[in-house]
Scaffold this motif. Sequence first.
Motif, PDB file in Angstrom:
ATOM      1  N   PHE A  12     -59.569  -0.424  -6.281  1.00 49.60           N
ATOM      2  CA  PHE A  12     -58.342  -1.051  -6.772  1.00 49.60           C
ATOM      3  C   PHE A  12     -57.939  -2.240  -5.897  1.00 49.60           C
ATOM      4  CE2 PHE A  12     -53.652  -1.242  -6.585  1.00 49.60           C
ATOM      5  CZ  PHE A  12     -53.383  -1.554  -7.911  1.00 49.60           C
ATOM      6  N   LEU A  13     -57.928  -2.032  -4.577  1.00 46.81           N
ATOM      7  CA  LEU A  13     -57.514  -3.109  -3.667  1.00 46.81           C
ATOM      8  C   LEU A  13     -58.532  -4.239  -3.627  1.00 46.81           C
ATOM      9  CD1 LEU A  13     -56.081  -0.995  -0.699  1.00 46.81           C
ATOM     10  CD2 LEU A  13     -54.808  -2.228  -2.470  1.00 46.81           C
ATOM     11  N   ASN A  14     -59.819  -3.908  -3.722  1.00 50.18           N
ATOM     12  CA  ASN A  14     -60.845  -4.951  -3.739  1.00 50.18           C
ATOM     13  C   ASN A  14     -60.716  -5.828  -4.977  1.00 50.18           C
ATOM     14  OD1 ASN A  14     -61.961  -4.114  -1.318  1.00 50.18           O
ATOM     15  ND2 ASN A  14     -63.470  -2.770  -2.295  1.00 50.18           N
ATOM     16  N   LYS A  15     -60.384  -5.221  -6.109  1.00 55.02           N
ATOM     17  CA  LYS A  15     -60.217  -5.999  -7.337  1.00 55.02           C
ATOM     18  C   LYS A  15     -59.041  -6.947  -7.224  1.00 55.02           C
ATOM     19  CE  LYS A  15     -59.871  -5.643 -12.348  1.00 55.02           C
ATOM     20  NZ  LYS A  15     -59.866  -4.737 -13.521  1.00 55.02           N
ATOM     21  N   ILE A  16     -57.944  -6.479  -6.639  1.00 56.49           N
ATOM     22  CA  ILE A  16     -56.774  -7.353  -6.464  1.00 56.49           C
ATOM     23  C   ILE A  16     -57.119  -8.526  -5.554  1.00 56.49           C
ATOM     24  CG2 ILE A  16     -54.455  -7.489  -5.469  1.00 56.49           C
ATOM     25  CD1 ILE A  16     -53.966  -4.667  -6.432  1.00 56.49           C
ATOM     26  N   ALA A  17     -57.789  -8.227  -4.434  1.00 58.54           N
ATOM     27  CA  ALA A  17     -58.171  -9.301  -3.507  1.00 58.54           C
ATOM     28  C   ALA A  17     -59.090 -10.304  -4.197  1.00 58.54           C
ATOM     29  CB  ALA A  17     -58.860  -8.705  -2.278  1.00 58.54           C
ATOM     30  N   GLY A  18     -60.016  -9.801  -5.019  1.00 55.65           N
ATOM     31  CA  GLY A  18     -60.916 -10.693  -5.742  1.00 55.65           C
ATOM     32  C   GLY A  18     -60.171 -11.591  -6.709  1.00 55.65           C
ATOM     33  N   GLN A  19     -59.200 -11.050  -7.405  1.00 53.94           N
ATOM     34  CA  GLN A  19     -58.410 -11.844  -8.342  1.00 53.94           C
ATOM     35  C   GLN A  19     -57.590 -12.907  -7.617  1.00 53.94           C
ATOM     36  OE1 GLN A  19     -58.366 -11.724 -11.766  1.00 53.94           O
ATOM     37  NE2 GLN A  19     -60.133 -10.361 -11.536  1.00 53.94           N
ATOM     38  N   LEU A  20     -57.245 -12.625  -6.353  1.00 48.14           N
ATOM     39  CA  LEU A  20     -56.492 -13.599  -5.556  1.00 48.14           C
ATOM     40  C   LEU A  20     -57.417 -14.615  -4.886  1.00 48.14           C
ATOM     41  CD1 LEU A  20     -53.904 -11.201  -3.841  1.00 48.14           C
ATOM     42  CD2 LEU A  20     -53.437 -12.874  -5.646  1.00 48.14           C
ATOM     43  N   GLY A  21     -58.720 -14.411  -5.032  1.00 51.92           N
ATOM     44  CA  GLY A  21     -59.685 -15.357  -4.484  1.00 51.92           C
ATOM     45  C   GLY A  21     -59.815 -15.314  -2.979  1.00 51.92           C
ATOM     46  N   ARG A  22     -59.675 -14.144  -2.409  1.00 53.02           N
ATOM     47  CA  ARG A  22     -59.775 -14.010  -0.946  1.00 53.02           C
ATOM     48  C   ARG A  22     -60.359 -12.655  -0.588  1.00 53.02           C
ATOM     49  NH1 ARG A  22     -56.097 -10.324   0.417  1.00 53.02           N
ATOM     50  NH2 ARG A  22     -53.995 -10.278  -0.496  1.00 53.02           N
ATOM     51  N   ASP A  23     -60.736 -12.516   0.701  1.00 50.42           N
ATOM     52  CA  ASP A  23     -61.201 -11.227   1.185  1.00 50.42           C
ATOM     53  C   ASP A  23     -60.025 -10.268   1.322  1.00 50.42           C
ATOM     54  OD1 ASP A  23     -63.792 -12.135   1.352  1.00 50.42           O
ATOM     55  OD2 ASP A  23     -63.568 -12.808   3.438  1.00 50.42           O
ATOM     56  N   ARG A  24     -60.343  -9.003   1.221  1.00 52.61           N
ATOM     57  CA  ARG A  24     -59.299  -7.991   1.382  1.00 52.61           C
ATOM     58  C   ARG A  24     -58.837  -7.920   2.834  1.00 52.61           C
ATOM     59  NH1 ARG A  24     -60.475  -1.654   0.315  1.00 52.61           N
ATOM     60  NH2 ARG A  24     -58.780  -0.822   1.607  1.00 52.61           N
ATOM     61  N   LYS A  25     -57.526  -7.861   3.018  1.00 49.02           N
ATOM     62  CA  LYS A  25     -56.949  -7.761   4.356  1.00 49.02           C
ATOM     63  C   LYS A  25     -56.803  -6.292   4.732  1.00 49.02           C
ATOM     64  CE  LYS A  25     -54.425 -12.133   3.977  1.00 49.02           C
ATOM     65  NZ  LYS A  25     -53.097 -12.802   4.041  1.00 49.02           N
ATOM     66  N   GLU A  26     -57.435  -5.927   5.847  1.00 48.68           N
ATOM     67  CA  GLU A  26     -57.415  -4.536   6.266  1.00 48.68           C
ATOM     68  C   GLU A  26     -56.213  -4.214   7.159  1.00 48.68           C
ATOM     69  OE1 GLU A  26     -59.297  -2.221   5.226  1.00 48.68           O
ATOM     70  OE2 GLU A  26     -60.857  -3.347   4.189  1.00 48.68           O
ATOM     71  N   GLN A  27     -55.839  -5.126   8.007  1.00 45.82           N
ATOM     72  CA  GLN A  27     -54.735  -4.903   8.931  1.00 45.82           C
ATOM     73  C   GLN A  27     -53.600  -5.878   8.613  1.00 45.82           C
ATOM     74  OE1 GLN A  27     -54.629  -2.445  11.125  1.00 45.82           O
ATOM     75  NE2 GLN A  27     -56.701  -1.764  10.599  1.00 45.82           N
TER      76      GLN A  27
END
Length: 233
Positions: A12-27
């Motif tokens: 779920f979070l990876n898909k959101i980050a992808g739609q925003l055009g960036r890597d997922r932020k972990e911290q």
Amino acid sequence: MTPGTVQNKDAFLNKIAGQLGRDRKEQVSLPAWQHQPQWKVYENKTVEGLAQAFKENSEAKSVRVVETDKANLAASIQKVIHQFGGGPIVATNDARFTEFNLAAILNADDTHVWNAAIGQENIEIAKKANIGLFFSEVSLAESGTVVQFNDKDIARSVSLLPLVYVAIVPKSSIVPRMTQATHAIHQKVQAKKGIPTCINFISGPSNSADIEMDIVIGVHGPVEAVHIIVTDQ
């Protein structure tokens, strides 16, 4: 599913980050805001000052306020029960009733103490109750709000379904505003401690001002509300 787990979180979070055009932020850390006016509200008030503000702001929302001490709490509750026509009464299953010497009220023939073992039957009883009796976990002076930390024994139906809710408000539970309440909850989360299944912020009897801004009391919940402020320290 194991309690406390989240399914498909990473996808779920990876898909959101992808739609925003960036890597997922972990911290992610909260910003250090230069100005935090929420902490300034009532910051210089004493315990008595907070109690007075809580009383005034409760009354502004059509809540009846009773002030008492621990020794006279049971008598004060009995008086309120009589004033509102007696039982039937439904109460939360809360150890503080014993701590505050209220066993006689819970043991009365017209009082039902919430019993998780009988499930839905509790709700049917609460629907027919005249008075719902519970303790406020945190009490907000700024808005005259009582807070319920709900679980299997402290059910929101006790404050929602009866005609009258009666909240016992230990004076030690009164804080300036929602800021302090949410901060305490946030600290529990950060410490990985268990938090309530549901948290209810209750500000007086149910009301609505949808039509011409005229307040109508008792629209979809309790018609009357009582806050009993008790000196507990």
